[in-house]
Write a protein that holds these residues in place. Structure first.
Motif, PDB file in Angstrom:
ATOM      1  N   MET A   1       0.824  -1.201   0.000  1.00  0.00           N
ATOM      2  CA  MET A   1       0.000   0.000   0.000  1.00  0.00           C
ATOM      3  C   MET A   1       0.863   1.258   0.000  1.00  0.00           C
ATOM      4  SD  MET A   1      -3.150   0.915  -0.218  1.00  0.00           S
ATOM      5  CE  MET A   1      -4.217  -0.330   0.446  1.00  0.00           C
ATOM      6  N   ARG A   2       1.924   1.263   0.797  1.00  0.00           N
ATOM      7  CA  ARG A   2       2.849   2.420   0.816  1.00  0.00           C
ATOM      8  C   ARG A   2       3.496   2.621  -0.547  1.00  0.00           C
ATOM      9  NH1 ARG A   2       4.310   0.433   5.851  1.00  0.00           N
ATOM     10  NH2 ARG A   2       6.187  -0.507   4.965  1.00  0.00           N
ATOM     11  N   LEU A   3       3.924   1.525  -1.174  1.00  0.00           N
ATOM     12  CA  LEU A   3       4.537   1.607  -2.494  1.00  0.00           C
ATOM     13  C   LEU A   3       3.538   2.148  -3.514  1.00  0.00           C
ATOM     14  CD1 LEU A   3       6.858   1.104  -4.463  1.00  0.00           C
ATOM     15  CD2 LEU A   3       6.005  -1.253  -4.706  1.00  0.00           C
ATOM     16  N   LEU A   4       2.321   1.658  -3.452  1.00  0.00           N
ATOM     17  CA  LEU A   4       1.282   2.121  -4.370  1.00  0.00           C
ATOM     18  C   LEU A   4       1.020   3.615  -4.177  1.00  0.00           C
ATOM     19  CD1 LEU A   4      -0.865   1.234  -6.485  1.00  0.00           C
ATOM     20  CD2 LEU A   4      -2.437   1.036  -4.571  1.00  0.00           C
ATOM     21  N   GLU A   5       0.874   4.052  -2.927  1.00  0.00           N
ATOM     22  CA  GLU A   5       0.606   5.463  -2.642  1.00  0.00           C
ATOM     23  C   GLU A   5       1.766   6.345  -3.085  1.00  0.00           C
ATOM     24  OE1 GLU A   5      -0.326   5.253   1.512  1.00  0.00           O
ATOM     25  OE2 GLU A   5      -2.432   4.768   1.120  1.00  0.00           O
ATOM     26  N   ASP A   6       3.009   5.895  -2.854  1.00  0.00           N
ATOM     27  CA  ASP A   6       4.172   6.663  -3.289  1.00  0.00           C
ATOM     28  C   ASP A   6       4.236   6.753  -4.815  1.00  0.00           C
ATOM     29  OD1 ASP A   6       4.937   7.085  -0.685  1.00  0.00           O
ATOM     30  OD2 ASP A   6       6.530   5.569  -0.696  1.00  0.00           O
ATOM     31  N   THR A   7       3.905   5.660  -5.481  1.00  0.00           N
ATOM     32  CA  THR A   7       3.974   5.605  -6.941  1.00  0.00           C
ATOM     33  C   THR A   7       2.904   6.463  -7.594  1.00  0.00           C
ATOM     34  OG1 THR A   7       4.861   3.363  -6.822  1.00  0.00           O
ATOM     35  CG2 THR A   7       3.941   4.054  -8.934  1.00  0.00           C
ATOM     36  N   LEU A   8       1.671   6.405  -7.060  1.00  0.00           N
ATOM     37  CA  LEU A   8       0.557   7.123  -7.681  1.00  0.00           C
ATOM     38  C   LEU A   8       0.542   8.608  -7.348  1.00  0.00           C
ATOM     39  CD1 LEU A   8      -2.309   4.530  -7.274  1.00  0.00           C
ATOM     40  CD2 LEU A   8      -0.927   5.018  -9.302  1.00  0.00           C
ATOM     41  N   GLY A   9       1.112   8.977  -6.216  1.00  0.00           N
ATOM     42  CA  GLY A   9       1.149  10.385  -5.841  1.00  0.00           C
ATOM     43  C   GLY A   9      -0.236  10.970  -5.626  1.00  0.00           C
ATOM     44  N   GLU A  10      -0.284  12.299  -5.579  1.00  0.00           N
ATOM     45  CA  GLU A  10      -1.551  13.003  -5.359  1.00  0.00           C
ATOM     46  C   GLU A  10      -1.823  13.939  -6.515  1.00  0.00           C
ATOM     47  OE1 GLU A  10      -1.671  15.020  -1.624  1.00  0.00           O
ATOM     48  OE2 GLU A  10      -1.017  13.260  -0.509  1.00  0.00           O
ATOM     49  N   GLY A  11      -3.073  13.969  -6.922  1.00  0.00           N
ATOM     50  CA  GLY A  11      -3.488  14.891  -7.969  1.00  0.00           C
ATOM     51  C   GLY A  11      -3.981  16.190  -7.365  1.00  0.00           C
ATOM     52  N   GLU A  12      -4.689  16.950  -8.159  1.00  0.00           N
ATOM     53  CA  GLU A  12      -5.156  18.265  -7.734  1.00  0.00           C
ATOM     54  C   GLU A  12      -6.570  18.252  -7.165  1.00  0.00           C
ATOM     55  OE1 GLU A  12      -4.740  20.820 -11.100  1.00  0.00           O
ATOM     56  OE2 GLU A  12      -2.562  20.639 -11.127  1.00  0.00           O
ATOM     57  N   VAL A  13      -7.301  17.155  -7.320  1.00  0.00           N
ATOM     58  CA  VAL A  13      -8.714  17.138  -6.953  1.00  0.00           C
ATOM     59  C   VAL A  13      -8.975  16.159  -5.826  1.00  0.00           C
ATOM     60  CG1 VAL A  13     -11.060  16.734  -7.793  1.00  0.00           C
ATOM     61  CG2 VAL A  13      -9.332  17.691  -9.338  1.00  0.00           C
ATOM     62  N   THR A  14      -9.680  16.626  -4.795  1.00  0.00           N
ATOM     63  CA  THR A  14     -10.192  15.753  -3.738  1.00  0.00           C
ATOM     64  C   THR A  14     -11.655  16.106  -3.528  1.00  0.00           C
ATOM     65  OG1 THR A  14      -9.587  17.271  -1.967  1.00  0.00           O
ATOM     66  CG2 THR A  14      -7.971  15.587  -2.548  1.00  0.00           C
ATOM     67  N   ALA A  15     -12.420  15.143  -3.043  1.00  0.00           N
ATOM     68  CA  ALA A  15     -13.833  15.389  -2.776  1.00  0.00           C
ATOM     69  C   ALA A  15     -14.307  14.450  -1.684  1.00  0.00           C
ATOM     70  CB  ALA A  15     -14.663  15.171  -4.042  1.00  0.00           C
ATOM     71  N   THR A  16     -15.342  14.881  -0.987  1.00  0.00           N
ATOM     72  CA  THR A  16     -16.031  14.034  -0.019  1.00  0.00           C
ATOM     73  C   THR A  16     -17.504  14.062  -0.374  1.00  0.00           C
ATOM     74  OG1 THR A  16     -14.431  14.602   1.695  1.00  0.00           O
ATOM     75  CG2 THR A  16     -16.504  13.635   2.420  1.00  0.00           C
ATOM     76  N   VAL A  17     -18.113  12.887  -0.432  1.00  0.00           N
ATOM     77  CA  VAL A  17     -19.534  12.766  -0.731  1.00  0.00           C
ATOM     78  C   VAL A  17     -20.207  12.186   0.501  1.00  0.00           C
ATOM     79  CG1 VAL A  17     -21.269  11.669  -2.190  1.00  0.00           C
ATOM     80  CG2 VAL A  17     -19.090  12.417  -3.194  1.00  0.00           C
TER      81      VAL A  17
END
Length: 90
Positions: free
Chosen positions: A18-34
């Protein structure tokens, strides 16, 4: 855009994976909560059209974690469909 979304469950991944996946994918510009029967937390990854979605019950218990390939995440599309009224009074 306009095609069926693709979903990949992240349940069962080890902490290291999971850490490797999160590091690899990084963060984009959009977040949302529904908010609704469930709370959805959505975050765009650094790859356009690849979203990380987490679902939580009312008690805060996480019940889903996955990646979704889509122009707009299905949780937002569904919330819009269910939460939007065609009646508008002025």
């Amino acid at each position: 855009v306009g095609e069926t979304t693709r979903v990949l469950s992240l349940e069962g991944l080890s902490e290291a994976a999971m850490r490797l996946l999160e590091d690899t994918l990084g963060e984009g510009e959009v977040t949302a909560t529904v908010h609704g029967a469930r709370r959805w937390e959505l975050e765009e990854t650094a790859l356009v059209g690849l979203w990380r979605l987490k679902a939580f019950e009312a008690d805060g218990r996480q019940v889903g974690d996955w990646l979704e390939v889509a122009g707009v995440p299905s949780a937002i599309v569904e919330a819009n469909r269910r939460g939007t009224s065609t009646d508008l009074s002025i």
